[in-house]
Design a protein around this motif. Structure first.
Motif, PDB file in Angstrom:
ATOM      1  N   LYS A 149      13.349   6.927 -51.492  1.00  0.00           N
ATOM      2  CA  LYS A 149      13.107   7.658 -52.590  1.00  0.00           C
ATOM      3  C   LYS A 149      11.639   8.475 -52.248  1.00  0.00           C
ATOM      4  CE  LYS A 149      13.912   8.179 -57.521  1.00  0.00           C
ATOM      5  NZ  LYS A 149      13.882   7.530 -58.628  1.00  0.00           N
ATOM      6  N   PRO A 150      11.342   9.766 -52.606  1.00  0.00           N
ATOM      7  CA  PRO A 150      10.134  10.256 -52.450  1.00  0.00           C
ATOM      8  C   PRO A 150       8.939   9.711 -53.351  1.00  0.00           C
ATOM      9  CG  PRO A 150      11.484  11.771 -52.449  1.00  0.00           C
ATOM     10  CD  PRO A 150      12.273  10.550 -52.602  1.00  0.00           C
ATOM     11  N   PHE A 151       7.672   9.375 -53.084  1.00  0.00           N
ATOM     12  CA  PHE A 151       6.539   9.055 -53.987  1.00  0.00           C
ATOM     13  C   PHE A 151       6.021  10.398 -54.310  1.00  0.00           C
ATOM     14  CE2 PHE A 151       6.493   4.897 -51.785  1.00  0.00           C
ATOM     15  CZ  PHE A 151       6.982   4.229 -52.938  1.00  0.00           C
ATOM     16  N   LYS A 180      -0.076  19.743 -66.390  1.00  0.00           N
ATOM     17  CA  LYS A 180      -0.264  19.094 -65.070  1.00  0.00           C
ATOM     18  C   LYS A 180       1.043  18.236 -64.761  1.00  0.00           C
ATOM     19  CE  LYS A 180      -5.118  19.417 -64.129  1.00  0.00           C
ATOM     20  NZ  LYS A 180      -5.534  20.307 -65.012  1.00  0.00           N
ATOM     21  N   PRO A 181       2.098  18.669 -64.567  1.00  0.00           N
ATOM     22  CA  PRO A 181       3.349  18.147 -64.138  1.00  0.00           C
ATOM     23  C   PRO A 181       3.306  18.050 -62.671  1.00  0.00           C
ATOM     24  CG  PRO A 181       3.735  20.332 -64.412  1.00  0.00           C
ATOM     25  CD  PRO A 181       2.195  20.299 -64.712  1.00  0.00           C
ATOM     26  N   ILE A 182       4.135  16.986 -62.089  1.00  0.00           N
ATOM     27  CA  ILE A 182       4.235  17.046 -60.659  1.00  0.00           C
ATOM     28  C   ILE A 182       5.177  18.178 -60.215  1.00  0.00           C
ATOM     29  CG2 ILE A 182       5.564  15.812 -58.959  1.00  0.00           C
ATOM     30  CD1 ILE A 182       4.962  13.210 -60.886  1.00  0.00           C
ATOM     31  N   ILE A 183       4.700  19.142 -59.353  1.00  0.00           N
ATOM     32  CA  ILE A 183       5.581  20.237 -58.805  1.00  0.00           C
ATOM     33  C   ILE A 183       6.036  19.836 -57.461  1.00  0.00           C
ATOM     34  CG2 ILE A 183       5.542  22.708 -58.504  1.00  0.00           C
ATOM     35  CD1 ILE A 183       3.518  23.026 -60.530  1.00  0.00           C
ATOM     36  N   LEU A 184       7.259  20.163 -57.239  1.00  0.00           N
ATOM     37  CA  LEU A 184       7.680  20.228 -55.851  1.00  0.00           C
ATOM     38  C   LEU A 184       7.392  21.075 -54.995  1.00  0.00           C
ATOM     39  CD1 LEU A 184      11.647  18.773 -56.738  1.00  0.00           C
ATOM     40  CD2 LEU A 184       9.320  17.442 -56.286  1.00  0.00           C
ATOM     41  N   LEU A 185       6.698  20.854 -54.002  1.00  0.00           N
ATOM     42  CA  LEU A 185       5.938  21.779 -53.103  1.00  0.00           C
ATOM     43  C   LEU A 185       6.586  21.597 -51.798  1.00  0.00           C
ATOM     44  CD1 LEU A 185       2.210  22.184 -54.356  1.00  0.00           C
ATOM     45  CD2 LEU A 185       4.079  23.444 -55.188  1.00  0.00           C
ATOM     46  N   GLU A 186       6.606  22.967 -51.024  1.00  0.00           N
ATOM     47  CA  GLU A 186       6.851  22.724 -49.462  1.00  0.00           C
ATOM     48  C   GLU A 186       5.767  22.221 -48.935  1.00  0.00           C
ATOM     49  OE1 GLU A 186       9.595  24.007 -47.667  1.00  0.00           O
ATOM     50  OE2 GLU A 186      10.800  25.046 -49.368  1.00  0.00           O
ATOM     51  N   LYS A 187       5.896  21.254 -47.942  1.00  0.00           N
ATOM     52  CA  LYS A 187       4.899  20.544 -47.072  1.00  0.00           C
ATOM     53  C   LYS A 187       4.348  21.839 -46.111  1.00  0.00           C
ATOM     54  CE  LYS A 187       7.030  15.975 -46.903  1.00  0.00           C
ATOM     55  NZ  LYS A 187       7.807  14.981 -46.099  1.00  0.00           N
ATOM     56  N   ASN A 206      11.962  14.895 -45.957  1.00  0.00           N
ATOM     57  CA  ASN A 206      12.085  16.127 -47.231  1.00  0.00           C
ATOM     58  C   ASN A 206      11.110  17.016 -46.743  1.00  0.00           C
ATOM     59  OD1 ASN A 206      11.952  17.061 -49.693  1.00  0.00           O
ATOM     60  ND2 ASN A 206      12.636  14.966 -50.562  1.00  0.00           N
ATOM     61  N   PRO A 207      11.556  18.413 -46.868  1.00  0.00           N
ATOM     62  CA  PRO A 207      10.608  19.234 -46.754  1.00  0.00           C
ATOM     63  C   PRO A 207       9.763  19.634 -47.905  1.00  0.00           C
ATOM     64  CG  PRO A 207      12.757  20.319 -47.197  1.00  0.00           C
ATOM     65  CD  PRO A 207      13.030  18.674 -47.020  1.00  0.00           C
ATOM     66  N   LYS A 208       9.919  18.878 -48.816  1.00  0.00           N
ATOM     67  CA  LYS A 208       9.041  18.964 -50.025  1.00  0.00           C
ATOM     68  C   LYS A 208       8.422  17.686 -50.492  1.00  0.00           C
ATOM     69  CE  LYS A 208      11.272  22.738 -52.481  1.00  0.00           C
ATOM     70  NZ  LYS A 208      11.876  23.356 -53.523  1.00  0.00           N
ATOM     71  N   VAL A 209       7.412  17.761 -51.135  1.00  0.00           N
ATOM     72  CA  VAL A 209       6.598  16.635 -51.749  1.00  0.00           C
ATOM     73  C   VAL A 209       6.183  16.811 -53.119  1.00  0.00           C
ATOM     74  CG1 VAL A 209       4.341  17.535 -50.906  1.00  0.00           C
ATOM     75  CG2 VAL A 209       4.484  15.136 -51.496  1.00  0.00           C
TER      76      VAL A 209
END
Ligand code: ZN
Ligand code: ZN
Ligand code: FE
Length: 684
Positions: A149-151, A180-187, A206-209
């Protein structure tokens, strides 16, 4: 007379400047805040918002702070948590003697040497370590028993984010905003970022983080301090809890749960009254698409234009629980609570319900919950001694989408989800529900299949795959042959599944869309099972998106559309012809067709089936509004395909934005239902 409880606000630019100004009296002060920023909801005892009714009440202000607090011309006029290096709370290490600056230096040293640290922030503890050190991250995964599961990663500043991820101005605005939420961004693909990068173990395959920026002063101090230690520019920041339990908020909880995960624990003595996990956000068509709504957002209310009167409590779902309090036409969703399978979370739910009721000065007249006979959430609702109204899970998803869009009219609700208890005792989860605020008609669903093996089947998609194949052929030998070719499981495992299916042992009919994705993921050889909820389905989505990207790049033609009947007429409802679709995909797979491409075809065809059923239901009902909800609509590809196809057919499409499409959002739907229920019965 409307009560306003503010969410917590991330440190503001002025405070940040003062924090690193040697001449400022709050130089390096871990609790710096002002009228515009700082903790709010997480430190509140009761209203009105005043220092004595917060957990800052126990810290007498020094003369200088008192002056700022009481003088309108200062930046800290009426800032309840105001304090400085001479007064207020202090940071310290648990189980060690270091306090204040020494505690922060020690913490930094441990992290820089590859250690794992628990850090108490605004809404609870995080587990924190260098996100570039593969070995450290692997150790954290092993200790937390969390293999895949992603961190989430906290990055030092926007420059670091730009170096690591693809960003755009509208993303950066929210990333660096006051929430300041966590946003899923493309690596960014690796050749493009030069020196250090976040390691693969952060978000494997996972292509995102998930990325966020520091929002509490103590987090900034971990990145930058006066001790000359060279610190990483990105840190793992994952909720400090054991899997399923609520995030730890005090020293006792941290010592009991986290000491085995970390090498030291940085705490402080400002008490957290209400937990607040980090909010998590994705984007769809340049607009936020919430995955977890918590810190920074809860408990901001949603308003509807119907002039309701009354007070209701909606207890929410069993997993990803958050509850919701309704007052007239305003609905206040709580912060994220957690999974109620864990009794610690049940306790946290009871506690937080009481606290938020006090803060909002509400005494609910009724409580709303799910129809499941065995849910802990239902138990919590029933023990309150209030009249209880129950709402089917997937209908609640649609109601929440309607509420977020302030829609009180009939919609064709597409509720694509994991599993929920259906009104006929079977498992539902891929439903088309013709809905309004009074109730719903189950107008269509995914084609039912046998879900064998209870809980195991929700983690092990290969079991669903075996069941789908067995249902398709009706023949053990033929099925075994296919299973062997696909390498789904051993012969013995398959035989156990067959027997359970034949004798209906631990086997229930299911229309779960989530499980269908898991099963297809296994059939395509993408993921046989999941180590966390949704892993196999997500992998299927990523495979399809990979195909989509390459197709666009190489200007390949759209995959030709299979010819089959999109819909079947069931006894009492339409059936999406998922059976024929899986058969098609299976044979292409056995013929050696590319699995990414087949993953894409699966998404595309499912969207076509959904659209076809909405068109059919419109013919009968005249309803031209569709609403998309349920956890499966976290899948951005399915969302996009379905949204576009429905619009092409002239539908108005309601979607989520700031309410999660997953179970974190259903409390809002339950609350609106309860309010409409009160309204109907009052006017009788
Ligand atoms: Zn400030
Ligand atoms: Zn002071
Ligand atoms: Fe759900």
């Amino acid at each position: 007379g409307e009560i306003f409880v503010s969410p917590d606000i991330a440190i503001c630019p002025e405070c940040k400047k003062e924090l690193y100004d040697k001449n400022d009296r709050r130089y390096l002060h871990p609790f710096i805040n002002c009228t515009c920023c700082g903790p709010r909801l997480t430190i509140l005892d009761s209203m009105p918002y005043d220092r004595v009714r917060t957990s800052m009440g126990e810290f007498p202000m020094c003369e200088k702070c008192e002056y700022e607090y009481t003088h309108a011309e200062t930046r800290r006029f009426d800032a309840q948590p105001v304090c400085c290096n001479d007064c207020g709370p202090e940071v310290y290490l648990l189980g060690r003697k270091e306090r204040g600056a020494d505690a922060i230096r020690y913490t930094r040293k441990v992290i820089s040497e590859g250690g794992i640290v628990a850090v108490k922030g605004i809404g609870g503890f995080h587990l924190c370590c260098d996100a570039a050190k593969e070995e450290t991250v692997a150790r954290l995964r092993q200790r937390k028993k969390r293999p895949m599961k992603p961190f989430a990663v906290m990055m030092k500043d926007l420059d670091v984010v730009r170096r690591e991820c693809e960003t755009e101005p509208h993303l950066e605005e929210i990333l660096d905003g006051h929430q300041k939420p966590i946003i899923l961004l493309e690596k960014l693909s690796y050749p493009f970022n030069e020196t250090k990068t976040i390691c693969d173990a952060i978000a494997p395959d996972n292509p995102k983080v998930g990325v966020m920026l520091p929002y509490a002063p103590v987090q900034l101090l971990i990145f930058t301090y006066d001790d000359g230690i060279e610190m990483p520019e990105f840190l793992v920041m994952t909720s400090g809890n054991t899997s399923g339990a609520p995030i730890c908020r005090d020293d006792q909880e941290a010592e009991a749960e986290l000491s085995g995960f970390c090498d030291c624990m940085l705490s402080h003595d400002r008490k957290i009254r209400i937990r607040a996990d980090d909010s998590v956000m994705d984007f769809y068509e340049d607009k936020p698409y919430m995955i977890r709504r918590s810190r920074g957002y809860a408990p901001l209310p949603f308003m509807v234009s119907t002039p309701y009167q009354g007070q209701v409590l909606a207890i929410g779902g069993e997993l990803k629980n958050s509850f919701c309090i309704g007052v007239d036409n305003r609905f206040y969703p709580s912060p994220y609570v957690g999974d109620l399978e864990d009794l610690r979370t049940v306790k946290a739910l009871r506690e937080t319900v009481g606290r938020l009721e006090t803060l909002l000065e509400v005494e609910p007249e009724i409580v709303c919950c799910d129809v499941h006979p065995k849910y802990n959430s239902v138990m919590v609702a029933e023990e309150l001694g209030l009249p209880v109204v129950k709402v089917q899970h997937h209908y609640a998803h649609i109601l929440s989408c309607m509420a977020e869009n302030d829609c009180a009219e009939q919609v064709i609700g597409v509720s694509f989800d994991g599993t929920g208890y259906g009104t006929d005792g079977t498992i539902w989860g891929g439903e088309i529900l013709l809905s309004d605020l009074n109730g719903f008609e189950r107008a269509g669903s995914v084609m039912p299949f046998l879900q064998i093996g209870g809980d195991a089947s929700s983690k092990e998609g290969w079991r669903i795959a075996v069941s789908l194949l067995y249902g398709m052929t009706g023949d053990r030998e033929k099925t075994s042959e296919i299973i062997e070719k696909l390498e789904l499981c051993t012969k013995q495992e398959a035989n156990v599944q067959f027997t359970m299916a034949d004798r209906k042992i631990n086997a229930v009919m299911s229309t779960s869309a989530g499980r269908l994705f898991d099963g297809v993921s296994a059939i395509l050889g993408i993921r046989r099972k999941s180590t966390f909820e949704g892993e196999a389905s997500m992998a299927l989505e990523f495979a399809a998106e990979e195909y989509q990207k390459n197709r666009l790049k190489n200007a390949k033609k759209m995959p030709e559309i299979p010819t089959y009947e999109l819909l079947k007429e069931g006894n009492d409802r339409l059936l999406l012809n998922t059976g024929s679709l899986i058969k098609e995909i299976l044979y292409r797979r056995l013929n050696g067709e590319d699995s990414d491409r087949l993953a894409y075809i699966f998404h595309q065809e499912l969207a076509r089936q959904i659209t076809a059923s909405c068109v059919k239901i419109r013919e009968q009902s005249g309803c031209n509004k569709a609403a998309l909800s349920g956890g499966v609509f976290q899948n951005r590809l399915l969302l996009e395909l379905t949204d576009h196809m429905l619009k092409q057919q002239g539908f108005e499409v309601l979607k989520h934005q700031l309410v999660p499409p997953n179970d974190g959002g259903i409390a809002l739907g339950q609350a609106v239902y309860a309010m409409a229920y009160l309204d109907r019965n009052r006017n009788k």
